[in-house]
Design a protein around this motif. Structure first.
Motif, PDB file in Angstrom:
ATOM      1  N   ARG A 199       0.833  -1.207   0.000  1.00  0.00           N
ATOM      2  CA  ARG A 199       0.000   0.000   0.000  1.00  0.00           C
ATOM      3  C   ARG A 199       0.875   1.268   0.000  1.00  0.00           C
ATOM      4  O   ARG A 199       0.654   2.195  -0.782  1.00  0.00           O
ATOM      5  N   LEU A 200       1.904   1.283   0.860  1.00  0.00           N
ATOM      6  CA  LEU A 200       2.750   2.490   0.947  1.00  0.00           C
ATOM      7  C   LEU A 200       3.529   2.706  -0.343  1.00  0.00           C
ATOM      8  O   LEU A 200       3.723   3.842  -0.782  1.00  0.00           O
ATOM      9  N   ARG A 201       3.936   1.606  -0.969  1.00  0.00           N
ATOM     10  CA  ARG A 201       4.614   1.740  -2.268  1.00  0.00           C
ATOM     11  C   ARG A 201       3.658   2.309  -3.303  1.00  0.00           C
ATOM     12  O   ARG A 201       4.010   3.178  -4.084  1.00  0.00           O
ATOM     13  N   ARG A 202       2.420   1.811  -3.306  1.00  0.00           N
ATOM     14  CA  ARG A 202       1.449   2.278  -4.319  1.00  0.00           C
ATOM     15  C   ARG A 202       0.978   3.698  -4.049  1.00  0.00           C
ATOM     16  O   ARG A 202       0.521   4.381  -4.972  1.00  0.00           O
ATOM     17  N   LEU A 203       1.114   4.127  -2.792  1.00  0.00           N
ATOM     18  CA  LEU A 203       0.795   5.531  -2.490  1.00  0.00           C
ATOM     19  C   LEU A 203       1.971   6.446  -2.866  1.00  0.00           C
ATOM     20  O   LEU A 203       1.896   7.660  -2.702  1.00  0.00           O
ATOM     21  N   ALA A 204       3.061   5.831  -3.342  1.00  0.00           N
ATOM     22  CA  ALA A 204       4.271   6.577  -3.747  1.00  0.00           C
ATOM     23  C   ALA A 204       4.898   7.295  -2.544  1.00  0.00           C
ATOM     24  O   ALA A 204       5.332   8.440  -2.668  1.00  0.00           O
ATOM     25  N   LEU A 208       9.637   8.102   2.460  1.00  0.00           N
ATOM     26  CA  LEU A 208       9.558   7.935   3.920  1.00  0.00           C
ATOM     27  C   LEU A 208      10.558   6.900   4.451  1.00  0.00           C
ATOM     28  O   LEU A 208      10.822   6.869   5.641  1.00  0.00           O
ATOM     29  N   TRP A 209      11.053   6.021   3.602  1.00  0.00           N
ATOM     30  CA  TRP A 209      12.042   5.044   4.109  1.00  0.00           C
ATOM     31  C   TRP A 209      13.367   5.081   3.322  1.00  0.00           C
ATOM     32  O   TRP A 209      14.199   4.197   3.443  1.00  0.00           O
ATOM     33  N   ASP A 210      13.579   6.161   2.594  1.00  0.00           N
ATOM     34  CA  ASP A 210      14.859   6.378   1.894  1.00  0.00           C
ATOM     35  C   ASP A 210      16.055   6.286   2.833  1.00  0.00           C
ATOM     36  O   ASP A 210      17.114   5.805   2.454  1.00  0.00           O
ATOM     37  N   ASP A 211      15.857   6.795   4.047  1.00  0.00           N
ATOM     38  CA  ASP A 211      16.967   6.842   5.013  1.00  0.00           C
ATOM     39  C   ASP A 211      16.840   5.715   6.042  1.00  0.00           C
ATOM     40  O   ASP A 211      17.374   5.821   7.139  1.00  0.00           O
ATOM     41  N   LYS A 212      16.112   4.650   5.668  1.00  0.00           N
ATOM     42  CA  LYS A 212      15.906   3.551   6.632  1.00  0.00           C
ATOM     43  C   LYS A 212      16.304   2.228   5.975  1.00  0.00           C
ATOM     44  O   LYS A 212      15.452   1.465   5.506  1.00  0.00           O
ATOM     45  N   PRO A 213      17.616   1.951   5.940  1.00  0.00           N
ATOM     46  CA  PRO A 213      18.095   0.792   5.170  1.00  0.00           C
ATOM     47  C   PRO A 213      17.561  -0.548   5.677  1.00  0.00           C
ATOM     48  O   PRO A 213      17.325  -1.451   4.869  1.00  0.00           O
ATOM     49  N   HIS A 214      17.343  -0.658   6.995  1.00  0.00           N
ATOM     50  CA  HIS A 214      16.865  -1.956   7.501  1.00  0.00           C
ATOM     51  C   HIS A 214      15.412  -2.185   7.102  1.00  0.00           C
ATOM     52  O   HIS A 214      15.026  -3.290   6.742  1.00  0.00           O
ATOM     53  N   PRO A 240      -6.959   2.632  -8.535  1.00  0.00           N
ATOM     54  CA  PRO A 240      -5.921   3.483  -9.105  1.00  0.00           C
ATOM     55  C   PRO A 240      -5.358   4.396  -8.020  1.00  0.00           C
ATOM     56  O   PRO A 240      -6.052   4.728  -7.055  1.00  0.00           O
ATOM     57  N   GLY A 241      -4.105   4.761  -8.142  1.00  0.00           N
ATOM     58  CA  GLY A 241      -3.474   5.620  -7.132  1.00  0.00           C
ATOM     59  C   GLY A 241      -2.529   6.594  -7.786  1.00  0.00           C
ATOM     60  O   GLY A 241      -2.566   6.763  -9.009  1.00  0.00           O
ATOM     61  N   PRO A 242      -1.667   7.227  -6.981  1.00  0.00           N
ATOM     62  CA  PRO A 242      -0.766   8.248  -7.521  1.00  0.00           C
ATOM     63  C   PRO A 242       0.134   7.732  -8.644  1.00  0.00           C
ATOM     64  O   PRO A 242       0.589   8.511  -9.470  1.00  0.00           O
ATOM     65  N   LYS A 243       0.381   6.401  -8.656  1.00  0.00           N
ATOM     66  CA  LYS A 243       1.276   5.868  -9.700  1.00  0.00           C
ATOM     67  C   LYS A 243       0.530   5.471 -10.959  1.00  0.00           C
ATOM     68  O   LYS A 243       1.145   5.068 -11.942  1.00  0.00           O
ATOM     69  N   THR A 244      -0.818   5.511 -10.906  1.00  0.00           N
ATOM     70  CA  THR A 244      -1.600   5.095 -12.074  1.00  0.00           C
ATOM     71  C   THR A 244      -1.683   6.258 -13.055  1.00  0.00           C
ATOM     72  O   THR A 244      -2.074   7.363 -12.635  1.00  0.00           O
ATOM     73  N   PRO A 245      -1.332   6.050 -14.333  1.00  0.00           N
ATOM     74  CA  PRO A 245      -1.467   7.146 -15.289  1.00  0.00           C
ATOM     75  C   PRO A 245      -2.925   7.617 -15.352  1.00  0.00           C
ATOM     76  O   PRO A 245      -3.839   6.794 -15.286  1.00  0.00           O
ATOM     77  N   ALA A 246      -3.131   8.947 -15.401  1.00  0.00           N
ATOM     78  CA  ALA A 246      -4.509   9.502 -15.388  1.00  0.00           C
ATOM     79  C   ALA A 246      -5.252   9.091 -16.652  1.00  0.00           C
ATOM     80  O   ALA A 246      -4.670   8.874 -17.680  1.00  0.00           O
TER      81      ALA A 246
END
Ligand SMILES: N[C@@H](CCC(=O)N[C@@H](CS)C(=O)NCC(=O)O)C(=O)O
Length: 246
Positions: A199-204, A208-214, A240-246
């Motif tokens: 879900r978090l990936r699909r919400l783009a 939020l976890w760029d700096d959280k390697p683990h 559809p979500g933020p990653k879905t083309p309009a």
């Protein structure tokens, strides 16, 4: 095993993940949340909370995804998804509870703003109000009116991101100390978090976890489980979500 679920529902995915890990055959009855089928009298008789998922197995009706997964782990103990060690078992339950009590509620406003709103765009506010009038949980009825109508509200999304950042920081601390949430073993805790990674990936929300390697490495490990392919929503049922083309 009959599963009442919707495809693009995190709580349903959580149970499908457990079923898939254990290769339990199941028959699905789709309860279309966007058509408010979860508020129909027949379904409310099964699940008086007016939410999915619900299972029916050998004449028993079980609700609440975390309780369903514990039930499945008891009745179908191979492979066991509850650690033998009491400390790890407690840790597993604490993380599952945190998903239920905190993570689920943190992502919900963002899901409504960025996904559910688009799905309900064909309905007027009055029509939605009529549909949710039967909701046994009035605060959930309000979510449909407050978050799924009108223009996208960036304040609601920013607030959700703030809460999620705190949750991910807590996960990072845990996963710096152990490979899995319970400790040394993959468990029902990962079944509970897998849908939220998706879900978090699909919400783009990757920033939020760029700096959280683990967290990032654990997310990749969880999403590489063969069970994911059998549990995840087919693309045609995804909102559809933020990653879905309009
Ligand atoms: N604590 C419940 C929560 C279930 C839940 O919130 N399900 C969502 C889908 S992921 C739902 O049915 N939402 C409909 C609504 O809120 O009206 C569980 O884990 O089973």
């Amino acid at each position: 095993m009959r599963l009442y679920h919707d495809w693009d529902s995190v709580c349903s995915f959580k149970v499908r993940m457990c079923l898939a890990e254990k290769s339990i055959p199941w028959e699905g009855k789709r309860v279309d949340l966007i058509r408010f089928e979860h508020l129909q009298p027949g379904y409310l008789e099964l699940n008086p909370n007016g939410v999915v998922p619900t299972i029916e197995h050998e004449g028993r009706v079980v609700v609440e995804s975390s309780i369903i997964n514990e039930y499945l782990d008891e009745v179908f103990p191979v492979p066991r998804l509850t650690p033998d060690d009491p400390g790890e078992r407690a840790a597993m339950r604490i993380w599952v509870k945190y998903q239920d009590d905190v993570l689920y509620h943190a992502q919900r406003p963002a899901t409504f703003q960025l996904m559910v709103k688009r799905m309900l765009a064909r309905l007027t506010r009055d029509e939605i109000e009529e549909m949710v009038a039967a909701h046994p949980q009035p605060q959930r009825a309000r979510h449909f009116l407050d978050w799924a109508t009108g223009p996208v509200d960036p304040t609601v999304i920013d607030e959700a991101k703030g809460k999620l950042a705190g949750i991910l920081a807590r996960l990072e601390r845990r996963l710096a100390a152990a490979p899995w949430l319970a400790g040394m073993s993959y468990s029902l805790a990962e079944c509970a978090y897998a849908p939220f990674i998706d879900r978090l990936r699909r919400l783009a929300f990757e920033a939020l976890w760029d700096d959280k390697p683990h967290v990032a490495a654990w997310m990749d490990r969880v999403m590489a489980r063969p069970a994911i392919a059998r549990a995840i929503s087919p693309v045609e049922f995804e909102m559809p979500g933020p990653k879905t083309p309009a």
